[in-house]
Write a protein that holds these residues in place. Structure first.
Motif, short mmCIF file in Angstrom:
data_model
loop_
_atom_site.label_atom_id
_atom_site.label_comp_id
_atom_site.label_asym_id
_atom_site.label_seq_id
_atom_site.Cartn_x
_atom_site.Cartn_y
_atom_site.Cartn_z
N ILE A 285 0.85 -1.20 0.00
CA ILE A 285 0.00 0.00 0.00
C ILE A 285 0.89 1.26 0.00
O ILE A 285 0.61 2.23 -0.72
CB ILE A 285 -0.95 -0.01 1.23
N MET A 286 1.98 1.22 0.77
CA MET A 286 2.90 2.37 0.78
C MET A 286 3.43 2.64 -0.63
O MET A 286 3.50 3.79 -1.08
CB MET A 286 4.07 2.10 1.73
N PHE A 287 3.78 1.55 -1.34
CA PHE A 287 4.29 1.69 -2.70
C PHE A 287 3.25 2.33 -3.62
O PHE A 287 3.54 3.27 -4.36
CB PHE A 287 4.70 0.31 -3.24
N VAL A 288 2.02 1.82 -3.54
CA VAL A 288 0.96 2.34 -4.42
C VAL A 288 0.68 3.81 -4.08
O VAL A 288 0.52 4.64 -4.99
CB VAL A 288 -0.32 1.47 -4.27
N VAL A 289 0.67 4.14 -2.79
CA VAL A 289 0.41 5.54 -2.40
C VAL A 289 1.50 6.46 -2.97
O VAL A 289 1.20 7.50 -3.57
CB VAL A 289 0.34 5.66 -0.85
N VAL A 290 2.76 6.07 -2.80
CA VAL A 290 3.86 6.91 -3.28
C VAL A 290 3.81 7.04 -4.81
O VAL A 290 3.88 8.16 -5.36
CB VAL A 290 5.23 6.33 -2.85
#
Lengths: 58, 564
Positions: free
Chosen positions: B487-492
């Motif tokens: 999720i962190m990757f997708v948000v960034v």
């Protein structure tokens, strides 16, 4: 495209033969052929031959 | 035609970028991330169901989620991203125009339509046949049709890549041999052609069988040919992510391979022998001879494994040589201690390398040994192994290079930098946990692909040791951690691509800072240095771990299979 490459080519005499292995590795279509032929022969064809030799149950 | 091609020069790397190729890289990367998010969500649902204390989904929805998870992450996310890698490694690194961009777009559309069709059919609930779709399990025709369309689209992408190599050579956009990163991408494309051809050979008749035009598909024949696609598709990943390791090493440190000749030979070993490892899946089938099994599962006597070990040494070795040339010579590991661990591209790449070697690589060779395979075949050990290769190896490497793609290709400033710095660690540790704990559970006999590890409804009950339940709980926790990292990757990435500050023409982004030597990514040539004591020590540790783990498994086999 790079200075490095140009440097190498400038220093290489035109008549110096390109080593066989480099010619193989610089030929994408020969590598494509090998990359399809080797697994096709050793995995697929050999494997299918073994499957066809399984006796059918009575 | 070449006169109509528009280029820009990247202000950071100096690379000449064909704008048509750039657009195709963008759309393929965006589609990849969308399917990663969908597939990752299904993966979390699967892991939470396998966690005995949670056991989230009912049985039918579990198999649906498992099918969607396998398809979206093992095939769709990976292949879309690989198309982006192929266009980058050909047009951008060779400074060439992309050959036939219209065909490349047609390929992209086919892939997208195919992926959407297959997802819809799976979500309708009548095609929960899992990624392998072994006959006689029968899915709806749209399931096979979607995969076939996707594969045809990917095949078109591969041929656009090969055509671009020809165009670049004819138009003399580079001299001498192609750069190593392009050579690695070519290796991936070659394996992809074999993979897709094998898929067509088996999935087209299976589609006709599903439609009722073919009476019978032989299960063992299906399984053999299907794995030429199913396993080889993961070998495309290996070649692609190894290329990305070299690319990130070059772009971050200006690192050149220790010996380009040796690295290219290692890729040649992949071209010749990597795909035949598909036979792993046939190791307990009685119809095949030991000769066929051993020849194929040993990657033709381990020459392809040797290739991986060469890359595993030369990538960190090239980084060490580059760091030492800048004066980081103190002790054995100053070069590694002072590496940019806050740079998410480097951190992700290095963790990908370590996890791929230590977890995915060692377990793959152990599992490919015919005798040892008997103690882990069709257990959770298998998904444990391939989460080590495909997720901790490939996905982490793809995530890492995305941190460079966003500012350099999408031309957006990277947002949420603190989150980005943490992301590879959160995701990497989570995925490493998934792999290790699944392998642990598998070694204790926990079956793969099963909704209920306790077999509560079975006529003959089976009690697993309590350690197996512990492993499954830890696996569930690791999956939650990996999902947070995802999720962190997708948000960034999504945040940056859509809302990040747009860079002006010729403006350098604040991240990444690349050294002038980063042009090495588009050159051929070697570091010509073997002063790499730190890497030599890492390699020694790897070999010790490899040997110990190999013999531990033989010991374990001897205990459960006494021959005296």
């Amino acid at each position: 495209m790079s200075d490095h490459n140009e440097e190498v080519d400038d220093n290489t005499p035109d008549n110096e033969p390109i080593p066989l292995m480099q010619r193989v590795l610089d030929n994408p279509f020969l590598l494509l052929f090998l990359g399809i032929a080797v697994p096709t022969v050793f995995y697929l064809i050999w494997g299918i031959i073994e499957i066809t030799q399984i006796p059918i149950a009575d | 035609m070449s006169n109509n091609t528009e280029f820009r020069t990247c202000p950071t790397t100096g690379l000449k970028v064909d704008l048509a190729a750039e657009k195709l890289i963008k759309v393929n990367a965006v589609a990849a991330v969308v399917f990663l998010a969908i597939g990752g969500l299904f993966g979390l649902l699967v892991a939470l169901t396998r966690w005995p204390e949670v056991h989230l989904l009912p049985a039918d929805f579990f198999y649906l989620a498992l099918t969607a998870h396998g398809l979206d992450v093992l095939l769709v996310w990976i292949i879309f991203f690989e198309m982006a890698v192929l266009y980058f490694a050909s047009a951008v690194l060779l400074g060439s125009r992309l050959a036939a961009p219209k065909f490349a777009w047609a390929g992209f559309v086919l892939m997208l339509v195919g992926a959407v069709i297959t997802n819809i059919v799976v979500l309708q609930g009548k095609s929960s046949v899992m990624f392998t779709s072994y006959v006689p399990l029968k899915a709806e025709p749209g399931f096979y049709l979607g995969i076939i369309l996707f594969a045809v689209g990917a095949l078109i992408g591969c041929f656009v890549f090969f055509a671009t190599l020809v165009v670049a050579r004819q138009e003399r956009t580079y001299q001498g041999s192609i750069p190593l990163v392009t050579f690695g991408a070519m290796t991936a494309a070659i394996i992809a052609v074999f993979t897709i051809a094998s898929g067509a050979i088996i999935l087209i008749p299976t589609l006709l069988w599903s439609l009722g035009y073919v009476a019978n598909i032989d299960p063992i024949l299906y399984k053999t040919i299907w794995w030429a696609m199913g396993h080889s598709s993961q070998q495309i990943n290996v070649a692609a992510h190894v290329s990305i390791w070299y690319a990130i090493a070059a772009m971050t440190f200006g690192a050149k391979p220790l010996s380009e000749k040796v690295s290219r030979m290692a890729f040649l070993m992949y071209i010749l022998f990597l795909q035949i490892a598909s036979a792993h899946h046939m190791l307990v089938e009685p119809g095949f001879s030991s000769e066929w099994k051993i020849f194929n599962t040993s990657y033709a006597m381990y020459l392809a494994v040797l290739g991986s070990m060469v890359h595993g040494m030369t990538v960190p070795g090239s980084i060490e040589a580059a760091q030492r040339s800048r004066g980081l010579n103190k002790g054995m590991f100053e070069w590694l201690r002072k590496a940019p661990w806050g740079n998410p591209a480097f951190a992700g790449m290095f963790m990908s390398l370590v996890f791929f070697g230590f977890i995915g690589g060692i377990s793959g060779v152990v599992m490919g040994t015919e005798q040892i395979n008997l103690i882990m075949h069709n257990t959770l050990y298998v998904p444990g192994h391939f989460h080590g290769t495909v997720v901790a190896g490939t996905t982490l490497a793809f995530m890492a290079i995305t941190y460079y793609l966003v500012p350099l290709i999408f031309r957006r400033e990277l947002m949420f930098m603190k989150l980005a710095k943490l992301q590879p660690y959160v995701f990497g540790i989570g995925v490493a946990g998934i792999s290790v704990f699944m392998m642990g559970a598998g070694t204790l006999g926990v079956s793969r692909r099963h909704w209920d590890m306790q077999f509560a409804d079975a006529v003959l009950p089976f009690d697993y040791p309590s350690a197996a339940f512990l492993m499954m709980g830890l696996n569930g926790m690791s999956a939650v951690l990996a999902a947070v990292g995802g999720i962190m990757f997708v948000v960034v990435v999504v945040g940056s691509v859509f809302f990040g500050r747009k860079l002006e023409k010729d403006e350098k982004p604040s991240y990444p800072e690349v050294p002038p030597q980063s042009a090495a990514v588009a050159q051929h040539g070697s570091a010509e240095s073997l002063k790499i004591p730190g890497t030599t020590m890492l390699v020694a540790i790897f070999f010790i771990a490899f040997v110990l783990y190999y013999f531990v498994n033989w010991k374990y086999l001897s205990e459960i299979w006494p021959l005296s």
